[in-house]
Design a protein around this motif. Sequence first.
Motif, mmCIF file in Angstrom:
data_model
loop_
_atom_site.group_PDB
_atom_site.id
_atom_site.type_symbol
_atom_site.label_atom_id
_atom_site.label_comp_id
_atom_site.label_asym_id
_atom_site.label_seq_id
_atom_site.Cartn_x
_atom_site.Cartn_y
_atom_site.Cartn_z
ATOM 1 N N ASP A 137 0.819 -1.214 0.000
ATOM 2 C CA ASP A 137 0.000 0.000 0.000
ATOM 3 C C ASP A 137 0.850 1.260 0.000
ATOM 4 O O ASP A 137 0.378 2.333 -0.369
ATOM 5 C CB ASP A 137 -0.892 0.013 1.265
ATOM 6 N N GLU A 138 2.110 1.143 0.426
ATOM 7 C CA GLU A 138 2.937 2.324 0.607
ATOM 8 C C GLU A 138 3.630 2.770 -0.676
ATOM 9 O O GLU A 138 4.347 3.766 -0.682
ATOM 10 C CB GLU A 138 3.981 2.059 1.705
ATOM 11 N N ALA A 149 5.213 11.429 5.373
ATOM 12 C CA ALA A 149 4.705 11.268 6.740
ATOM 13 C C ALA A 149 3.895 9.972 6.850
ATOM 14 O O ALA A 149 3.843 9.342 7.904
ATOM 15 C CB ALA A 149 3.849 12.465 7.132
ATOM 16 N N ALA A 150 3.281 9.574 5.743
ATOM 17 C CA ALA A 150 2.495 8.334 5.752
ATOM 18 C C ALA A 150 3.367 7.137 5.395
ATOM 19 O O ALA A 150 2.847 6.055 5.153
ATOM 20 C CB ALA A 150 1.331 8.458 4.774
ATOM 21 N N GLY A 151 4.677 7.356 5.334
ATOM 22 C CA GLY A 151 5.561 6.233 5.059
ATOM 23 C C GLY A 151 5.503 5.771 3.623
ATOM 24 O O GLY A 151 5.896 4.645 3.307
ATOM 25 N N GLN A 152 4.997 6.642 2.743
ATOM 26 C CA GLN A 152 5.009 6.249 1.332
ATOM 27 C C GLN A 152 6.439 6.211 0.823
ATOM 28 O O GLN A 152 7.283 7.027 1.228
ATOM 29 C CB GLN A 152 4.185 7.236 0.504
ATOM 30 N N MET B 1 10.736 -4.198 9.951
ATOM 31 C CA MET B 1 10.316 -5.589 10.016
ATOM 32 C C MET B 1 8.885 -5.681 10.488
ATOM 33 O O MET B 1 8.381 -4.770 11.150
ATOM 34 C CB MET B 1 11.208 -6.326 11.021
ATOM 35 N N ASP B 2 8.216 -6.780 10.186
ATOM 36 C CA ASP B 2 6.916 -7.037 10.795
ATOM 37 C C ASP B 2 7.139 -7.294 12.284
ATOM 38 O O ASP B 2 7.995 -8.104 12.659
ATOM 39 C CB ASP B 2 6.278 -8.279 10.166
ATOM 40 N N HIS B 29 0.154 0.266 9.539
ATOM 41 C CA HIS B 29 0.515 -0.473 8.326
ATOM 42 C C HIS B 29 1.466 0.360 7.487
ATOM 43 O O HIS B 29 1.531 1.586 7.630
ATOM 44 C CB HIS B 29 -0.727 -0.792 7.501
ATOM 45 N N ALA B 30 2.145 -0.322 6.605
ATOM 46 C CA ALA B 30 2.961 0.406 5.632
ATOM 47 C C ALA B 30 2.048 1.301 4.815
ATOM 48 O O ALA B 30 0.955 0.894 4.427
ATOM 49 C CB ALA B 30 3.690 -0.582 4.728
ATOM 50 N N GLY B 31 2.494 2.524 4.545
ATOM 51 C CA GLY B 31 1.733 3.415 3.692
ATOM 52 C C GLY B 31 0.674 4.216 4.407
ATOM 53 O O GLY B 31 -0.118 4.903 3.772
ATOM 54 N N GLU B 32 0.601 4.136 5.744
ATOM 55 C CA GLU B 32 -0.363 4.995 6.447
ATOM 56 C C GLU B 32 0.350 5.806 7.524
ATOM 57 O O GLU B 32 1.391 5.414 8.048
ATOM 58 C CB GLU B 32 -1.532 4.180 7.016
ATOM 59 N N GLU B 33 -0.219 6.964 7.812
ATOM 60 C CA GLU B 33 0.371 7.856 8.803
ATOM 61 C C GLU B 33 0.002 7.333 10.191
ATOM 62 O O GLU B 33 -1.159 7.004 10.433
ATOM 63 C CB GLU B 33 -0.175 9.268 8.596
ATOM 64 N N SER B 47 4.004 -3.151 10.378
ATOM 65 C CA SER B 47 4.429 -4.051 9.301
ATOM 66 C C SER B 47 5.686 -3.468 8.648
ATOM 67 O O SER B 47 5.986 -2.283 8.821
ATOM 68 C CB SER B 47 3.317 -4.237 8.275
ATOM 69 N N THR B 48 6.390 -4.315 7.926
ATOM 70 C CA THR B 48 7.613 -3.880 7.265
ATOM 71 C C THR B 48 7.344 -2.660 6.406
ATOM 72 O O THR B 48 6.381 -2.650 5.643
ATOM 73 C CB THR B 48 8.157 -5.014 6.369
ATOM 74 N N GLY B 49 8.161 -1.630 6.569
ATOM 75 C CA GLY B 49 7.985 -0.427 5.761
ATOM 76 C C GLY B 49 7.074 0.609 6.391
ATOM 77 O O GLY B 49 6.918 1.701 5.843
ATOM 78 N N VAL B 51 5.770 3.579 8.925
ATOM 79 C CA VAL B 51 6.406 4.701 9.612
ATOM 80 C C VAL B 51 6.420 4.397 11.108
ATOM 81 O O VAL B 51 5.455 3.859 11.654
ATOM 82 C CB VAL B 51 5.608 5.997 9.368
ATOM 83 N N MET B 87 14.992 2.029 10.214
ATOM 84 C CA MET B 87 15.833 2.653 9.213
ATOM 85 C C MET B 87 15.559 4.143 9.234
ATOM 86 O O MET B 87 14.423 4.583 9.118
ATOM 87 C CB MET B 87 15.531 2.076 7.831
ATOM 88 N N ALA B 91 19.267 7.369 5.515
ATOM 89 C CA ALA B 91 20.315 6.378 5.729
ATOM 90 C C ALA B 91 20.740 5.745 4.408
ATOM 91 O O ALA B 91 21.858 5.264 4.278
ATOM 92 C CB ALA B 91 19.825 5.300 6.689
#
Lengths: 571, 571
Positions: A137-138, A149-152, B1-2, B29-33, B47-49, B51, B87, B91
């Motif tokens: 999703d990211e 900010a949303a880890g995209q 990492m998860d 989750h990945a992809g959400e703030e 989850s991996t990735g 924020v 991370m 980096a």
Amino acid sequence: MDGYAVRAADTFGASEADPARLSVAGTVHAGEEPAVEVTAGRAVVVSTGAVMPPGADAVVKVEATTEADGGDAVDVRTSVAPGTAVMLAGADIAAGSRAIGPGTKLTAREIGVLSALGVGSVRVRGAPTVGIISTGDELVRPGDPLDSAAGQIHDVNSHTIAAAVEAAGGEPVVYPHAGDDYAEMERLLVESAADCDLVLSSGSTSASAVDVIYRVAEERGDLLLHGVAVKPGKPMLVGEIEGTAYVGLPGYPVSALTIFRVFVAPVVREAAGRGQPEPTVVTGEMARQERSAEGRRRLLPVGLVEDGAGDRLVYPVDKGSGATTSLVDADGTVTVPADTAYVAAGDSVDVALFAPDARAPRVLAVGEDDPLFSRVLDDVARPRFLPVGTREGLRRLREGVPDVVVVAGPATPDGDAVSLGGWTREWGIVVPAGNPAGVDSVADLVDRDLGLVNRARGSGLRRCFDDAIAALAAERPASRRALTDAIDGYELTTTAHESPARKVAAGDADAGLGLAATAASLDLGFVPLGTQSVTVVAAPDRVDKPGVRDLAAALDDCGGLAAPLEGIDPQ
Amino acid sequence: MDGYAVRAADTFGASEADPARLSVAGTVHAGEEPAVEVTAGRAVVVSTGAVMPPGADAVVKVEATTEADGGDAVDVRTSVAPGTAVMLAGADIAAGSRAIGPGTKLTAREIGVLSALGVGSVRVRGAPTVGIISTGDELVRPGDPLDSAAGQIHDVNSHTIAAAVEAAGGEPVVYPHAGDDYAEMERLLVESAADCDLVLSSGSTSASAVDVIYRVAEERGDLLLHGVAVKPGKPMLVGEIEGTAYVGLPGYPVSALTIFRVFVAPVVREAAGRGQPEPTVVTGEMARQERSAEGRRRLLPVGLVEDGAGDRLVYPVDKGSGATTSLVDADGTVTVPADTAYVAAGDSVDVALFAPDARAPRVLAVGEDDPLFSRVLDDVARPRFLPVGTREGLRRLREGVPDVVVVAGPATPDGDAVSLGGWTREWGIVVPAGNPAGVDSVADLVDRDLGLVNRARGSGLRRCFDDAIAALAAERPASRRALTDAIDGYELTTTAHESPARKVAAGDADAGLGLAATAASLDLGFVPLGTQSVTVVAAPDRVDKPGVRDLAAALDDCGGLAAPLEGIDPQ
């Protein structure tokens, strides 16, 4: 050859001193059927590629003849044997001979043979189509804006794997990336399985709550394997979806590309009829120890550098699977068996190169990141620069790995390093345009409520800043610690020289440690605190490497940069 | 990492025996703030990735945790340090750092870095367009029919040079080939000079009467150079036409490609921004002496073969510039300086490979050309076969170059060669379909007025034929010579096994020496004279080479050929 078709016997005994005169009976050009015969005492003018006229058995090249009788005769100044300068039909490839076998890669040379045979077209192995689906999703397509900010993050794998598929001889089909939704993932996987010879996904392969891809594979096909004992790349799926071969690559770009290269590329190459060249392997000496013993086989990314004697050194480049720079800073991999605790410095290791033409960079530089040095590198062929900061750079120089270190004052290299050039740069506090808070000095950062972004401890800039704090502490007097504790954000460090300024530009900080050049390039305000010398030094035994000499020449030229960088004075 | 984002301090002291229980405050989750904070004693599912949620400074991977309280809490079974599995932004590559410099070749790895940076497009060096004009009235496009009697040949250079241009990074533009007419040549050269960045012609570069290209270059541009002291390739032109760079390549395909590779490809590569990799060079031992001393530098085409110990042997492959098979039978070139009289057997030589991935064939076979052996080779990966005949093949075996020799009886190899397999083939006289002249025996060829096409002296077939003549001579009795003199065409020999039969098929001869299989494949009549054994033997020290083992296995399988060849009995 261009010359005269003759009966060789008519030239026997001819020499420069005593040429044989023959009468010229006509001409045969290339591409025309001979209309004339060569009888005793006669010659026929021929051009290269012409058919031999009947009766002739040799050609005398024009350089060994002299026209006579106004062109009606020729003096042959050499004797030739029968067959001289004549190519027999079938001498190249004869009917019934094997010209090119199945499975041969068609390069210019094979195309030459096919052309000579008059073959206008030939059946070739088709490129297998490989569907590529990045999941997560990211992910945002490169070129589209990010919501950090949303880890995209940008979708790295789609185009990276596509390029790797193409290099292996496949035809990549990049699908829109899939979110972590079961229905969407299923639709995309099934669609690509119908369209392609092989389906690759990346990401979403570990067994967490949101990972659905392996469930799709299990429900719409067959999952044969989940996980391999390889680092990087452990989470890998192999199976089939609706009867089409399927491989799930890990999500981290380095892992994805490693798994592709090791397990998938050979299959694509074979399907494309490219054969299976073993990876090009070179041997070198490990420049420093690398600990391992992960319980799985490790494919350690390594860089290459040639030492002063031309011997190949190998150094680990492992910034983690999430760092894409591991890809471009490495030249290949060293395989470390699962039960090996460490590879020792000095060990001879085999490096599987990423490409047959992969080579060590012509010059390996490490150390302080600096905008002027970045520009200088543009004028050097095949350089590599690792921005590890001044302190780490000097450490690596002592270890004997890099050719060159960029040192920002006040640090100085060991006595025997050779200076290739240097400049001074203005450093200070980067503030918003117009300096709205009226920041004036280090004391303002201590005494006022200003949010700072600092640089990492190993950088030359940080060391200058710490010296300025120490001077302030001596002046007041106060403890150094008391002052740094009073600076909001003193511990908020960044590894890159522009990052503090960019935080200021983004409105996330009131002040950032940085260079005048950076403030100018980002249209920010700047409070100068001092100047700092930057010196580029070479290891003494590397001074004569061509790449080091090129870098030295480029540094010599840097005073003549079209647009000198603000606050930087070439020395 | 998860896993779980935590405050590292909350895990200090945690172990398998004594886990730390934290309450679960939410999920990112990945992809959400992140919409949740991590405070003391609490954890957030990540989850991996994803924020990092505010307050957290480390991640515990899911494998080191156990769900508790139905998911409302988690037991952490390990302690982690601050920063674990986190991370930091920057980096990988930080703002202001140098990611990829100008002149870098974009492979999958660089595309990975560009994708990570969100770069959707990037300016690249364009491919230079290279116009290609083959010249010569005798040229016919591959695929179109030839009038061989008029000396027509297929245009080899257009597509060969086009493929080489493409491999060097250029974009080839193939023009229709030009005849030797001044006006036509001028029109094509001027048109291509207007359209392309570089114009290449091939052929028509020597100074004969019909060669006009150099006159066009002189009148419509500038001729800077005519001829280089290199073999092959001497007749080369360099100049410009209407301001566009122009190179006139020699007409012979081997010369044209050599001159292109040495002088033109580096320029095309540079213009295409591909940099200048030195040619890949390997070292090997010269397997036999090669005379040189031509007064010009020689680029000797050579083949590679690995001996039984895995050492690389180098042998000359020089069939003349007109032979396109020199292209595919060679792997690279050895440069012989102009003043070197010969390269001695055993000399260590440097071979510039035609391509970085050029390698020795897996098995090098020489000797008698045979239709069944040609088929067997189709089942072996990367073989090379040089059809030099039985006698020359056995000579080369004694010299130590080939792995394998195809020997047609009655010749036999030396005692220590190892047989890999064999078969018998039926030989005799190939005649027109239905045998209209009623040819019945060798005696008919001697006594009647029949035109024969013979095979070359070194072939096994010829030796059987000569034995048959000797037997007839003994029977009559007559001298062998008297009989051969009486055969019309006895001296008319061909190097390839199908050629006599093809002459018969073309109506150019009444009879040809050949195989039953050939007669059958060409729908001709056949007068059997005997059977002949064909044996494939390997040099004793090469028997264990993988390619030789593959060939032996393919020979074992040849009894099972789908359609056995007429007159050939696998043994």
